[in-house]
Design an enzyme around this catalytic site. Structure first.
Site, PDB file in Angstrom:
ATOM      1  CE  LYS A 130      49.971  21.665  38.581  1.00  0.00           C
ATOM      2  NZ  LYS A 130      51.371  21.309  38.228  1.00  0.00           N
ATOM      3  CB  SER A 137      53.282  24.621  39.287  1.00  0.00           C
ATOM      4  OG  SER A 137      53.228  23.360  38.640  1.00  0.00           O
ATOM      5  CB  SER A 191      55.295  21.056  39.327  1.00  0.00           C
ATOM      6  OG  SER A 191      55.722  22.340  38.970  1.00  0.00           O
TER       7      SER A 191
HETATM    8  N1  GLN Z   1      59.306  25.590  38.653  1.00  0.00           N
HETATM    9  C1  GLN Z   1      59.552  25.009  37.369  1.00  0.00           C
HETATM   10  C2  GLN Z   1      59.004  25.932  36.293  1.00  0.00           C
HETATM   11  O1  GLN Z   1      58.545  26.955  36.628  1.00  0.00           O
HETATM   12  C3  GLN Z   1      58.907  23.665  37.268  1.00  0.00           C
HETATM   13  C4  GLN Z   1      57.431  23.732  37.200  1.00  0.00           C
HETATM   14  C5  GLN Z   1      56.773  22.418  36.911  1.00  0.00           C
HETATM   15  O2  GLN Z   1      57.337  21.354  37.173  1.00  0.00           O
HETATM   16  N2  GLN Z   1      55.603  22.496  36.301  1.00  0.00           N
HETATM   17  O3  GLN Z   1      59.043  25.656  35.139  1.00  0.00           O
END
Ligand code: GLN
Length: 491
Positions: free
Chosen positions: A79, A154, A178
């Site tokens: 990532k 994400s 995410s």
């Molecule tokens: N969707 C959640 C956020 O926007 C979690 C994202 C993540 O785990 N990085 O914060």
């Protein structure tokens, strides 16, 4: 034999060890697969083909010398929130579009120490903020099961790459879901380890008390191999746990008889897709058939988790992202009257709308006069959520729940309404708030109301701190008895 790009990590490792294939062949097969399908999916921000071939040659030499580790020669995607030495690390932000780190994140370095091969960097929501990969500053990633839909986020690029055979595994990060949510949307297996289990050194910070690195792969056994490589204490991360790393592969006995599994009633609330509910219920029945004892439990503070998260995560984000001032590194707006104007323009042009929303939310929650009402209150709620979990883990060995109330949604469907987007993470966020480990495994398919393609559904297994071995074993037992994780999108 299946095509090389379809192999799991364990299968590929066996063939490499037997010298039936070379890492160069395996790497080339993945690079060809990327060339063939990533035009439709956009799962990669950077493909490091030349570096990958060199690394694969080095891995092949190591295998021939008889000194290979379990991941030597295995290709991976990382990532783009994780630093990779000499390879662009953009965090899917214009702010870091030109940023090239001079070191590897510890998790990457540990995989590279075994000569795992870097195929490239995964697309994601900007700085990890989002649930659909639509917040990437560059382009959205598409779901390999239905390219009109999101892969989740994400770590959407990571999940899409593993699902479509563009990498046998990927490293993702999970702050509020995410790893698990994109794994569930794309039909792959994803593990979010205990907070502190994997070093965050070299992970670009979003919300430091919640962020954690973990693997996305084709099954739980592969996740065990990858966790083995990346887990363990790192003096360069003060929050990394000094606890010894167990033998995760040895924990995969496939026996779950007598294990007590709790089903939290709050995780089956209204608003959940009927198809998701049915698939998760069937998976729980399957675990019971394997000998687990199922009990209903209650986590009453769940209803406050989302509000708590959307104070804590933006507060930490506003502090962490203060470093992008156009002076030290990253994008820098030029030609301004003074330093203040330069900083303002840098942040105005460098950050996307969701990142700005989080910074403003966080700065407000932390500002004097509001701190007690918001940040302090959220920290108190965080304690209640932790206590809920601690109480149920006195009676059960793990929890079983959905990953998300919905399957993959259409691109654009939730972009106009941040709260609807945030609600997708309702069953993953409490785990980060409490710092617990959890795994997402494919458990069936459901056809959404607004489409006619059956889409993957994920089952979430949540455990007490450092119970990754137990969770991976439950997931493995389930995968020994079912074939959902072997289903592949037709792309
Ligand atoms: N969707 C959640 C956020 O926007 C979690 C994202 C993540 O785990 N990085 O914060």
């Amino acid at each position: 034999m299946s095509e090389l790009w379809q192999l799991s990590v364990a299968q590929a490792a066996q063939l490499l060890a037997d010298r039936a294939i070379s890492s160069v062949e395996l790497t080339d097969a993945c690079l060809e697969r990327i060339a063939a399908v990533d035009g439709q999916l956009s799962a990669y921000l950077t493909v490091t083909a030349d570096i990958a071939r060199q690394q694969a040659q080095a891995a092949d030499r190591r295998i021939l010398s008889g000194d290979a580790g379990p991941l030597t020669g295995i290709p991976m995607q990382v990532k783009d929130l994780l630093c990779t030495n000499g390879v662009p690390t953009t965090c899917a932000s214009r702010m870091l579009a030109e940023y090239v780190p001079v070191y590897d994140a510890t998790a990457v370095a540990r995989l590279r120490a075994q000569d795992a091969v870097l195929l490239g960097k995964g697309n994601m929501d900007e700085f990890g903020m989002g649930s659909s990969t639509e917040n990437s500053a560059f382009f959205p990633t598409r779901n390999p099961w239905d390219t009109s839909r999101v892969p989740g986020g994400s770590s959407g690029g990571s999940a899409a790459a593993v699902a479509a055979g563009m990498a046998p595994f990927a490293l993702g990060t999970d702050t509020g879901g995410s790893i698990r949510q994109p794994a569930s949307f794309c039909g792959v297996t994803g593990l979010k380890p205990t907070y502190g289990r994997v070093s965050r050194y070299g992970l670009v910070a979003y919300a430091s008390s919640l962020d954690q690195i973990g693997p996305l792969a084709r099954d739980a056994a592969d996740c065990a191999l990858i966790l083995q490589a990346i887990a363990g204490h790192d003096p360069r991360d003060a929050t990394s746990l000094p606890a010894p790393t167990p033998d995760y592969a040895a924990a995969l006995t496939g026996d779950v008889s007598g294990l007590r599994l709790g089903v939290p009633s709050e995780y089956f609330a209204d608003g959940m897709d009927a198809g998701v509910r049915a698939a998760v219920a069937a998976a729980i029945d399957q675990l019971a058939a394997l000998g687990a004892e199922i009990r209903e439990v209650s986590l009453p503070s769940t209803e406050h988790a989302l509000a708590c998260y959307y104070i804590i995560a933006p507060s930490e984000c506003s502090a962490n992202l203060a470093r992008y001032d156009g002076v030290k590194y990253g994008y820098s707006h030029q030609g301004d009257a003074d330093m203040w104007e330069a900083m303002e323009r840098t942040r105005q042009h460098g950050f996307g709308p969701e990142v700005k929303r989080r910074i403003m939310l966080g700065a407000f929650a932390l500002s004097s006069g509001y701190y007690d009402a918001y940040y302090l209150k959220a920290q108190q709620v965080r304690t209640l959520i932790r206590q809920d979990f601690a109480r149920v883990f006195a009676d059960v060995d793990a929890l079983v729940a959905p990953v998300s109330p919905v399957t993959a949604f259409l691109l654009g469907d939730r972009t106009d309404d941040p709260v609807r987007m945030y609600l997708v993470d309702i069953y993953t966020i409490p785990v980060n708030i409490a710092g617990l480990p959890a795994v997402s495994i494919p458990c069936g398919f459901a056809t959404p109301d607004d489409g006619d393609t059956a889409l993957p559904v994920g089952l979430q297994l949540i455990g007490p701190h450092l119970a990754e071995d137990r969770l991976l074993n439950i997931a493995h037992a389930y995968q020994q008895a079912t074939a959902w994780h072997r289903e592949r999108p037709n792309i």
